[in-house]
Enzyme design. Sequence first.
Site, PDB file in Angstrom:
ATOM      1  N   TYR A  65     -39.291 -38.383  68.927  1.00 39.59           N
ATOM      2  CA  TYR A  65     -39.152 -38.023  70.341  1.00 39.59           C
ATOM      3  C   TYR A  65     -40.153 -38.798  71.204  1.00 39.59           C
ATOM      4  O   TYR A  65     -41.262 -39.096  70.770  1.00 39.59           O
ATOM      5  CB  TYR A  65     -39.376 -36.528  70.549  1.00 39.59           C
ATOM      6  CG  TYR A  65     -38.244 -35.637  70.071  1.00 39.59           C
ATOM      7  CD1 TYR A  65     -37.095 -36.161  69.484  1.00 39.59           C
ATOM      8  CD2 TYR A  65     -38.331 -34.256  70.198  1.00 39.59           C
ATOM      9  CE1 TYR A  65     -36.069 -35.342  69.054  1.00 39.59           C
ATOM     10  CE2 TYR A  65     -37.311 -33.420  69.768  1.00 39.59           C
ATOM     11  CZ  TYR A  65     -36.184 -33.972  69.188  1.00 39.59           C
ATOM     12  OH  TYR A  65     -35.178 -33.150  68.764  1.00 39.59           O
ATOM     13  N   SER A 223     -29.087 -28.042  71.790  1.00 36.65           N
ATOM     14  CA  SER A 223     -28.105 -28.357  72.822  1.00 36.65           C
ATOM     15  C   SER A 223     -27.209 -27.161  73.134  1.00 36.65           C
ATOM     16  O   SER A 223     -25.979 -27.274  73.155  1.00 36.65           O
ATOM     17  CB  SER A 223     -27.247 -29.566  72.437  1.00 36.65           C
ATOM     18  OG  SER A 223     -26.588 -30.114  73.572  1.00 36.65           O
ATOM     19  N   PRO A 224     -27.789 -25.987  73.416  1.00 37.25           N
ATOM     20  CA  PRO A 224     -26.970 -24.802  73.691  1.00 37.25           C
ATOM     21  C   PRO A 224     -26.132 -24.913  74.957  1.00 37.25           C
ATOM     22  O   PRO A 224     -25.177 -24.146  75.134  1.00 37.25           O
ATOM     23  CB  PRO A 224     -28.011 -23.677  73.810  1.00 37.25           C
ATOM     24  CG  PRO A 224     -29.257 -24.380  74.234  1.00 37.25           C
ATOM     25  CD  PRO A 224     -29.234 -25.694  73.509  1.00 37.25           C
ATOM     26  N   LEU A 225     -26.456 -25.876  75.827  1.00 34.08           N
ATOM     27  CA  LEU A 225     -25.662 -26.101  77.039  1.00 34.08           C
ATOM     28  C   LEU A 225     -24.932 -27.443  76.975  1.00 34.08           C
ATOM     29  O   LEU A 225     -24.440 -27.934  77.986  1.00 34.08           O
ATOM     30  CB  LEU A 225     -26.557 -26.042  78.286  1.00 34.08           C
ATOM     31  CG  LEU A 225     -27.247 -24.699  78.529  1.00 34.08           C
ATOM     32  CD1 LEU A 225     -28.152 -24.778  79.760  1.00 34.08           C
ATOM     33  CD2 LEU A 225     -26.222 -23.578  78.695  1.00 34.08           C
ATOM     34  N   GLY A 227     -25.936 -30.571  76.579  1.00 35.48           N
ATOM     35  CA  GLY A 227     -26.482 -31.615  77.430  1.00 35.48           C
ATOM     36  C   GLY A 227     -26.337 -31.342  78.912  1.00 35.48           C
ATOM     37  O   GLY A 227     -26.327 -32.278  79.715  1.00 35.48           O
ATOM     38  N   LEU A 229     -23.727 -29.705  80.256  1.00 38.33           N
ATOM     39  CA  LEU A 229     -22.326 -29.529  80.622  1.00 38.33           C
ATOM     40  C   LEU A 229     -22.022 -28.085  81.010  1.00 38.33           C
ATOM     41  O   LEU A 229     -21.179 -27.826  81.881  1.00 38.33           O
ATOM     42  CB  LEU A 229     -21.429 -29.958  79.464  1.00 38.33           C
ATOM     43  CG  LEU A 229     -19.928 -29.989  79.740  1.00 38.33           C
ATOM     44  CD1 LEU A 229     -19.585 -31.096  80.723  1.00 38.33           C
ATOM     45  CD2 LEU A 229     -19.151 -30.182  78.448  1.00 38.33           C
ATOM     46  N   LEU A 230     -22.722 -27.137  80.377  1.00 43.86           N
ATOM     47  CA  LEU A 230     -22.474 -25.722  80.637  1.00 43.86           C
ATOM     48  C   LEU A 230     -23.513 -25.129  81.587  1.00 43.86           C
ATOM     49  O   LEU A 230     -23.625 -23.911  81.703  1.00 43.86           O
ATOM     50  CB  LEU A 230     -22.476 -24.946  79.308  1.00 43.86           C
ATOM     51  CG  LEU A 230     -21.407 -25.395  78.315  1.00 43.86           C
ATOM     52  CD1 LEU A 230     -21.672 -24.814  76.930  1.00 43.86           C
ATOM     53  CD2 LEU A 230     -20.017 -25.000  78.810  1.00 43.86           C
ATOM     54  N   GLY A 231     -24.228 -25.989  82.272  1.00 45.27           N
ATOM     55  CA  GLY A 231     -25.273 -25.530  83.185  1.00 45.27           C
ATOM     56  C   GLY A 231     -24.910 -25.638  84.652  1.00 45.27           C
ATOM     57  O   GLY A 231     -25.794 -25.698  85.501  1.00 45.27           O
TER      58      GLY A 231
END
Length: 342
Positions: A65, A223-225, A227, A229-231
């Site tokens: 990272y 990645s629960p969203l 990237g 997309l679900l935010g």
Amino acid sequence: MTSAVDAAAAPPPSRARLGSTALTVSRVCLGTVNFGGRVEEREAHRLMDHAFDGGIDFIDTANIYGWRVHKGHTEEVIGRWFEASPARRDEIVLATKVGNAMTDDPGDGGLSAKAIVAACEASLRRLRTDRIDLYQLHRIDREADWAEVREAMDRLVRQGKIRHVGSSNFAGWDIATVQTADAGRRPLGLASEQCIYNLLVRHPELEVIPAARAHGMAVLPWSPLHGGLLGGVLRKTATGTAVKSAQGRAETALRDPAVRGVVEDYERFCAEIGRDPAEVGLAWVMARPGVTSTVIGPRTAEQVDGALRALASPLSEGETARLEKLFPPIGRGGPAPDAWIT
């Protein structure tokens, strides 16, 4: 005696055991993939302070990272945070990963015993600590015999340099193979599996999560969203406030008209129930069977607060049912396992 009404009103636990270990972690994990390039060091330190003050004591990173600056940069940022307040190290559960190449050398990376031990030593130096609480195999290495991987990890455990071993991005059969090979061993086998998992990407429900649960492992979704997309990506794009959600896997997925249509319906649903889309997506993941701690990748303190609100305010049965219709699992109308994953 607690009544059914009282039990329903009780907030969900804020901590959970890491698989079969005695170690407990906060149910929100501070992921650091954005530190370096998207979040500069001073702001990263503020984010860690803010998360810790909010009860998040689980920090996840990886040796690669920070590649937008240089590989290893994120571990260095975290190390300087520890150095500024050494007592804080004892209150943090620190996770990092090994397995990906740090240089262009063709022989770099992988999970040979030599590579694992060298990478651990380098991570300890960058993190400015004497131990790693959860050392995760970032990916499977099919060229490395598991006996060699296990011997290297056992050595690091005996030396006190790592405490627990986890996997990341393993297939269900990888988990079963490894855990069966380690059955009856001490120290314990894999403590956790970190996998991509969200409303759009539900294929871990087929084998990965059942395998992890069957073998006493924690599940740590990343990645629960998806990237961003679900935010609330469409609303943010319309108002010019989209950052991460305007690129990467979110931007790629939105090129598919079917995905765009589902996301439009999702954002309308969130508006109907008066909740932020990011909180809805996180609340769904956090409540899934087997999920121990959800890895978020915030860029702002507000995003950290949103994750904590999602944990404290679970979805109702009716809201969950609506989401199941919008995002059906595989076999009930959901997409094939490789769809929408980029």
